[in-house]
Design a protein around this motif. Structure first.
Motif, mmCIF file in Angstrom:
data_model
loop_
_atom_site.group_PDB
_atom_site.id
_atom_site.type_symbol
_atom_site.label_atom_id
_atom_site.label_comp_id
_atom_site.label_asym_id
_atom_site.label_seq_id
_atom_site.Cartn_x
_atom_site.Cartn_y
_atom_site.Cartn_z
ATOM 1 N N LYS A 108 0.627 -1.009 -0.079
ATOM 2 C CA LYS A 108 0.021 -0.108 -0.123
ATOM 3 C C LYS A 108 0.895 1.151 -0.143
ATOM 4 N N THR A 115 -9.906 3.342 2.782
ATOM 5 C CA THR A 115 -9.886 2.490 1.721
ATOM 6 C C THR A 115 -10.175 1.071 2.297
ATOM 7 N N PHE A 117 -9.587 -2.899 0.601
ATOM 8 C CA PHE A 117 -8.759 -3.944 -0.339
ATOM 9 C C PHE A 117 -9.472 -5.161 -0.090
ATOM 10 N N ARG A 171 -10.366 -2.627 -5.065
ATOM 11 C CA ARG A 171 -10.214 -1.445 -4.265
ATOM 12 C C ARG A 171 -11.509 -0.427 -4.128
ATOM 13 N N TRP A 185 -2.848 0.736 -4.323
ATOM 14 C CA TRP A 185 -2.758 -0.577 -3.963
ATOM 15 C C TRP A 185 -1.926 -1.445 -5.134
#
Length: 345
Positions: A108, A115, A117, A171, A185
């Protein structure tokens, strides 16, 4: 008639293109996808989105790399306050092996700011059907990696054994302000393999000396293992790593009077080397320097009024004291004679 012919040709071209796009990449599965090719996305992979934030999509980067010279990355962008973007990178369709897991390197950059993932999985035959995907694993800024370096992550897929699936790296970011927010990412060398067997029995140490110890274990189910050891409390990855093809294994070059920890993991090989999880750490203490340990295997050979004593020398002793006293079947005061010698016999 010409119009119909054109339509037919377009339809044929579409299906040929779609079929080529959706074919499984023979290099992905138990072999990792390294993203080293000139085209992106690689054959059989798909870049998808939810229609929000179209300036950025998954792409190749040479600036942030896990292995080789390239990785896949999705960069953050300004999508406007209150909007949520979803950026998808979907794998080819593969069959999940028994006891399968997804392994990949990830990193990252940027900032947190909410955010997500996500690792999504679908058994639907249509790769682009985003509504068919379900969440297999979700990471946050805090759980994706412990720092800003590439680290390996694994996702259990054993419940999908024998099924054909698509896997997507997604993402998700909801922008809260008018400025750019969120995380970049990057992923590299993803693969789906059968889990490397675990160390199923305890690790132990024996024959511990000042500078050595013998480590034993059982049940790895793998022809090769890695041992990592170091002073108690060492950070994983900073210890000394050695390989062994079987138990036991002798550690040498240790420091006397030091508390050590050792852990073990199996090493597997399927289209390249991959490794299992580390076992629980085992603690052992090396003997102090010049430690005088008790000799072993004391024997006596008598010849008339004399006797020859022998023993196995251990530790760092340079001389021994021998106590001799009369033996009596009845309890009686004993007179002890003490002799000092520098050798057995």
């Amino acid at each position: 008639m010409k119009l119909s012919t054109r339509v037919l040709c377009c339809l044929i071209a579409f299906f040929i293109s779609y079929g080529s796009y959706s074919q499984a990449n023979p290099t992905f599965g138990n072999c990792p996808q390294d993203f080293e090719g000139t085209a992106f996305a690689p054959a059989g992979w798909a870049v998808l989105d939810n229609g929000v934030g179209l300036t950025r999509s998954w792409e190749i980067t040479t600036a942030v790399v896990g292995e080789g010279t390239k990785s896949a990355i999705i960069l953050r962008e300004n999508i406007g306050a209150g909007n949520t973007s979803e950026d998808w990178l979907a794998t080819p369709r593969i069959t999940v092996p028994v006891n399968g897991e997804l392994q990949f390197l990830t990193r990252k950059t940027g900032g947190d700011q909410g955010t997500l993932f996500n690792i999504m999985i679908s058994t639907d035959p249509v790769q682009a059907n985003r509504s068919s995907y379900v969440l297999a694993q979700q990471y946050t800024w805090a759980t994706l990696t412990t720092d800003l370096t590439f680290q390996e992550r694994r996702v259990d897929l054993s419940s999908y054994a024998g099924q054909q699936v698509y896997i997507a790296f997604v993402r998700v970011k909801t922008q809260n302000t008018v400025g750019v927010e969120g995380s970049n990412w990057a992923i590299d060398v993803p693969r789906v393999v059968a889990k490397c067997p675990e160390i199923i029995a305890g690790v132990s140490a024996s024959n511990i000396g000042e500078n050595s110890a013998q480590i034993t274990w059982s049940g790895s189910g793998s022809p090769q293992v890695e041992l990592e050891y170091g002073p108690s409390g060492f950070v994983q990855g900073t210890g000394t790593v050695v390989t062994s093809t079987g138990s036991p294994f002798n550690l040498t070059g240790l420091t006397a009077g030091t508390l050590y920890q050792v852990c073990i993991r199996p090493v597997c090989n399927s289209c390249g080397v991959y490794k299992g999880n580390w076992s629980t750490r085992f603690n052992f203490l090396t003997l102090p320097e010049n430690y005088c340990s008790q000799p072993s295997n004391l024997t006596s050979v008598q010849n008339g009024n004399t006797a020859t004593l022998s023993w196995v020398e251990t530790g760092g002793a340079t001389s021994w004291r021998i106590a001799v006293e009369p033996y009596s079947a009845q309890p009686a005061p004993a007179t002890t004679t003490v002799i000092t010698t520098t050798s057995s016999n």
